[in-house]
Write a protein that holds these residues in place. Structure first.
Motif, PDB file in Angstrom:
ATOM      1  N   TRP A  59       4.523  14.689  -2.363  1.00  0.00           N
ATOM      2  CA  TRP A  59       4.317  14.096  -0.796  1.00  0.00           C
ATOM      3  C   TRP A  59       3.130  14.479  -0.160  1.00  0.00           C
ATOM      4  CZ3 TRP A  59       7.837  10.904   1.230  1.00  0.00           C
ATOM      5  CH2 TRP A  59       8.963  10.778   0.691  1.00  0.00           C
ATOM      6  N   TYR A  60       2.161  13.433   0.408  1.00  0.00           N
ATOM      7  CA  TYR A  60       1.238  13.589   1.109  1.00  0.00           C
ATOM      8  C   TYR A  60       1.298  13.279   2.498  1.00  0.00           C
ATOM      9  CZ  TYR A  60      -0.574  13.855  -3.638  1.00  0.00           C
ATOM     10  OH  TYR A  60      -1.025  14.266  -4.947  1.00  0.00           O
ATOM     11  N   VAL A  61       0.732  13.850   3.511  1.00  0.00           N
ATOM     12  CA  VAL A  61       0.780  13.363   5.055  1.00  0.00           C
ATOM     13  C   VAL A  61      -0.180  12.493   5.049  1.00  0.00           C
ATOM     14  CG1 VAL A  61      -0.160  14.183   7.241  1.00  0.00           C
ATOM     15  CG2 VAL A  61       1.371  15.667   5.748  1.00  0.00           C
ATOM     16  N   VAL A  62       0.200  11.328   5.660  1.00  0.00           N
ATOM     17  CA  VAL A  62      -0.875  10.177   5.964  1.00  0.00           C
ATOM     18  C   VAL A  62      -1.505  10.112   7.406  1.00  0.00           C
ATOM     19  CG1 VAL A  62      -1.137   7.628   6.073  1.00  0.00           C
ATOM     20  CG2 VAL A  62       0.324   8.873   4.589  1.00  0.00           C
ATOM     21  N   GLY A  63      -0.644  10.551   8.393  1.00  0.00           N
ATOM     22  CA  GLY A  63      -1.245  10.507   9.704  1.00  0.00           C
ATOM     23  C   GLY A  63      -0.037  10.743  10.717  1.00  0.00           C
ATOM     24  N   ALA A  64      -0.076  10.689  12.086  1.00  0.00           N
ATOM     25  CA  ALA A  64       0.809  11.048  13.063  1.00  0.00           C
ATOM     26  C   ALA A  64       1.785   9.779  13.234  1.00  0.00           C
ATOM     27  CB  ALA A  64       0.122  11.064  14.482  1.00  0.00           C
ATOM     28  N   SER A  65       2.971  10.144  13.423  1.00  0.00           N
ATOM     29  CA  SER A  65       3.973   9.179  13.820  1.00  0.00           C
ATOM     30  C   SER A  65       3.734   8.194  14.997  1.00  0.00           C
ATOM     31  CB  SER A  65       5.408   9.746  14.094  1.00  0.00           C
ATOM     32  OG  SER A  65       5.666  10.694  12.887  1.00  0.00           O
ATOM     33  N   ARG A  66       2.924   8.719  15.975  1.00  0.00           N
ATOM     34  CA  ARG A  66       2.521   7.895  16.855  1.00  0.00           C
ATOM     35  C   ARG A  66       1.391   6.880  16.516  1.00  0.00           C
ATOM     36  NH1 ARG A  66       4.019   9.625  21.930  1.00  0.00           N
ATOM     37  NH2 ARG A  66       5.171  11.639  22.111  1.00  0.00           N
ATOM     38  N   GLU A  67       0.901   6.944  15.496  1.00  0.00           N
ATOM     39  CA  GLU A  67      -0.080   5.981  14.982  1.00  0.00           C
ATOM     40  C   GLU A  67       0.402   4.723  14.689  1.00  0.00           C
ATOM     41  OE1 GLU A  67      -3.655   7.641  13.121  1.00  0.00           O
ATOM     42  OE2 GLU A  67      -2.526   9.093  12.361  1.00  0.00           O
ATOM     43  N   LEU A  68       1.773   4.771  14.213  1.00  0.00           N
ATOM     44  CA  LEU A  68       2.379   3.431  13.886  1.00  0.00           C
ATOM     45  C   LEU A  68       2.745   2.359  15.084  1.00  0.00           C
ATOM     46  CD1 LEU A  68       5.131   4.976  11.516  1.00  0.00           C
ATOM     47  CD2 LEU A  68       3.297   3.519  10.774  1.00  0.00           C
ATOM     48  N   ARG A  69       2.088   1.362  14.837  1.00  0.00           N
ATOM     49  CA  ARG A  69       2.268   0.311  15.903  1.00  0.00           C
ATOM     50  C   ARG A  69       3.193  -0.722  15.458  1.00  0.00           C
ATOM     51  NH1 ARG A  69      -3.521  -0.702  18.496  1.00  0.00           N
ATOM     52  NH2 ARG A  69      -2.544  -2.752  18.848  1.00  0.00           N
ATOM     53  N   PRO A  70       3.636  -1.487  16.288  1.00  0.00           N
ATOM     54  CA  PRO A  70       4.422  -2.559  15.966  1.00  0.00           C
ATOM     55  C   PRO A  70       3.800  -3.903  15.477  1.00  0.00           C
ATOM     56  CG  PRO A  70       4.468  -2.427  18.279  1.00  0.00           C
ATOM     57  CD  PRO A  70       3.722  -1.351  17.936  1.00  0.00           C
ATOM     58  N   ASP A  71       2.410  -3.935  15.840  1.00  0.00           N
ATOM     59  CA  ASP A  71       1.671  -5.103  15.439  1.00  0.00           C
ATOM     60  C   ASP A  71       0.875  -4.951  13.992  1.00  0.00           C
ATOM     61  OD1 ASP A  71      -0.016  -3.344  16.838  1.00  0.00           O
ATOM     62  OD2 ASP A  71      -1.068  -4.837  17.643  1.00  0.00           O
ATOM     63  N   ARG A  72       0.538  -3.649  13.907  1.00  0.00           N
ATOM     64  CA  ARG A  72      -0.368  -3.655  12.480  1.00  0.00           C
ATOM     65  C   ARG A  72      -0.010  -2.299  11.928  1.00  0.00           C
ATOM     66  NH1 ARG A  72      -3.936   0.473  13.477  1.00  0.00           N
ATOM     67  NH2 ARG A  72      -4.428   0.785  15.754  1.00  0.00           N
ATOM     68  N   PRO A  73      -0.337  -2.300  10.336  1.00  0.00           N
ATOM     69  CA  PRO A  73       0.019  -1.208   9.668  1.00  0.00           C
ATOM     70  C   PRO A  73      -0.896   0.026   9.742  1.00  0.00           C
ATOM     71  CG  PRO A  73      -1.090  -2.655   8.236  1.00  0.00           C
ATOM     72  CD  PRO A  73      -1.107  -3.223   9.637  1.00  0.00           C
ATOM     73  N   LEU A  74      -0.372   1.020   9.471  1.00  0.00           N
ATOM     74  CA  LEU A  74      -1.228   2.342   9.514  1.00  0.00           C
ATOM     75  C   LEU A  74      -1.561   2.697   8.202  1.00  0.00           C
ATOM     76  CD1 LEU A  74      -2.275   5.252  10.343  1.00  0.00           C
ATOM     77  CD2 LEU A  74       0.149   6.013   9.757  1.00  0.00           C
ATOM     78  N   ALA A  75      -2.916   2.400   7.815  1.00  0.00           N
ATOM     79  CA  ALA A  75      -3.591   2.369   6.412  1.00  0.00           C
ATOM     80  C   ALA A  75      -4.238   3.698   6.466  1.00  0.00           C
ATOM     81  CB  ALA A  75      -4.464   1.133   6.522  1.00  0.00           C
ATOM     82  N   ARG A  76      -4.293   4.367   4.891  1.00  0.00           N
ATOM     83  CA  ARG A  76      -5.342   5.441   4.664  1.00  0.00           C
ATOM     84  C   ARG A  76      -5.168   5.390   3.128  1.00  0.00           C
ATOM     85  NH1 ARG A  76      -6.931   9.097   7.585  1.00  0.00           N
ATOM     86  NH2 ARG A  76      -5.011   9.585   8.967  1.00  0.00           N
ATOM     87  N   THR A  77      -6.504   5.928   2.523  1.00  0.00           N
ATOM     88  CA  THR A  77      -6.477   5.859   1.110  1.00  0.00           C
ATOM     89  C   THR A  77      -6.141   7.402   0.890  1.00  0.00           C
ATOM     90  OG1 THR A  77      -8.655   4.298   0.972  1.00  0.00           O
ATOM     91  CG2 THR A  77      -8.167   5.837  -0.889  1.00  0.00           C
ATOM     92  N   VAL A  78      -5.066   7.597  -0.201  1.00  0.00           N
ATOM     93  CA  VAL A  78      -4.589   8.885  -0.573  1.00  0.00           C
ATOM     94  C   VAL A  78      -5.145   8.870  -2.019  1.00  0.00           C
ATOM     95  CG1 VAL A  78      -2.593  10.132  -0.702  1.00  0.00           C
ATOM     96  CG2 VAL A  78      -2.936   8.663   1.213  1.00  0.00           C
ATOM     97  N   ALA A  79      -5.893   9.952  -2.463  1.00  0.00           N
ATOM     98  CA  ALA A  79      -6.134  10.172  -3.666  1.00  0.00           C
ATOM     99  C   ALA A  79      -6.653   8.859  -4.447  1.00  0.00           C
ATOM    100  CB  ALA A  79      -4.969  10.837  -4.406  1.00  0.00           C
ATOM    101  N   GLY A  80      -7.675   7.941  -3.670  1.00  0.00           N
ATOM    102  CA  GLY A  80      -7.985   6.895  -4.377  1.00  0.00           C
ATOM    103  C   GLY A  80      -7.024   5.773  -4.330  1.00  0.00           C
TER     104      GLY A  80
END
Length: 342
Positions: A59-80
């Motif tokens: 398991w890897y932490v991606v970000g804050a729960s509050r960053e999830l919005r109804p109109d767009r995804p939360l995006a991050r690169t994890v280990a490439g």
């Protein structure tokens, strides 16, 4: 005869009404007790090595729960690996590859409509179920942070849920999440947190009178550092606490206040590998969650003012991490060149 005036309630001293202590006989920064002899490189390295051996379930932490919005995804690169996370029509957290399986469009730039992620190149719609070559990844929202499980990257025995550190209930706490990125590896971030001795020297604007009261031994199951420290408020006013630092996993360090103001509050520091930059250097995201609690009556007011306080908490964390990421980046630079003395 004039009636007697009602007596006014006796006002408590400022340091009794507020969680403050007047620092007596303060010592100048350059005259404080040196800590370099106590901060033994072998002790820090041993604690880091034990943390590295603890399982994560991939398991890897991606970000804050509050960053999830109804109109767009939360995006991050994890280990490439590009990752996108959003909530489906039922409100469930969904995660998966951030590249569209059709022609490779970046799904991070695509909108979410009624719980469906719609590719902005050709309209391929993803509702969180396997479709057209797109496969979801396990994901978890713990109420403060969102996690994704990458079995291909972690290569450990997977677990159904991440091992979320114990914290105060979010409903009765003040929470804030700060994220920063540095040129280093997760080990360098964790090593920084497993060196509490640098606090009053490297961060004198925040910490004074720091003493490491206890260090872990090789056979110590709790594997914790106990620290007595005062948070600087204003001038000679400080907030003294006793805190315990533990590393429950190779990418996580938890500070928990066990005595003093805010007892039970935690600061979770998670280090998530992102992948190399344009020069091939490793990049790591520091995702730090502050979960604060207090038994003081005024804390309920503070929780109601959370939208105003969160930016202040993030700003304080940002000031510390500007220094601590420089520490971590320097450590990585020395390690990669063979010049690290630890």
């Amino acid at each position: 005869m004039k009636p007697a005036r009602p007596s006014r309630p006796k006002r408590l001293p400022l340091t009794k009404r507020l969680p403050l202590t007047l620092r007596r006989d303060p010592v100048a920064w350059e005259r404080q007790r040196p800590t370099w002899r106590e901060a033994r490189p072998a002790l820090i390295a041993d604690a880091l090595r034990r943390a590295q051996a603890r399982p994560t379930g991939n398991w890897y932490v991606v970000g804050a729960s509050r960053e999830l919005r109804p109109d767009r995804p939360l995006a991050r690169t994890v280990a490439g690996h590009e990752a996108v996370l959003w909530r489906d029509a039922e409100g469930r957290l969904v995660a998966g590859p951030g590249s569209c399986p059709h022609l490779g469009a970046p799904l991070r730039d695509s909108p979410v409509r009624c719980g469906t992620l719609v590719c902005h190149w050709h309209g391929l719609a993803l509702n969180g179920m396997p479709f057209a070559g797109w496969e979801p990844w396990p994901a978890h929202d713990d109420g403060v942070l969102v996690w994704v499980r990458l079995d291909e990257v972690g290569a450990e025995e997977p677990t159904a849920r991440p091992a979320v550190p114990g914290r105060p209930a979010a409903a009765g706490a003040l929470t804030a999440v700060y994220t920063a990125v540095g040129v280093c590896e997760p080990d360098d971030v964790v090593a920084n947190r497993l060196d509490p001795w640098h606090g009053a020297w490297f961060h004198p604007y925040s910490f004074v009178d720091l003493t490491v009261a206890r260090t872990p031994g090789r056979a110590d199951e709790s594997d914790s550092f106990t620290v007595d420290v005062s948070f600087r408020a204003a001038g000679r006013l400080v907030v003294p606490v006793r805190a315990v630092f533990t590393a429950p996993g190779p990418r996580t360090v938890v500070m928990r206040i066990i005595e003093g103001e805010g007892q039970g509050s935690v600061v979770e520091t998670h280090a998530t590998p992102l992948g190399p930059d344009a020069l091939g250097r490793p990049r790591t995201a520091v995702v730090e969650a502050v979960v604060a609690t207090s038994e003081r009556p005024g804390f309920a007011v503070a929780r109601r003012a959370a939208p105003l306080l969160r930016p202040l908490i993030r700003a304080a964390a940002g000031r510390l991490w500007r220094d601590d990421l420089a520490y971590a980046e320097r450590r990585w630079a020395l390690r990669s060149s063979g010049g690290f003395p630890g």
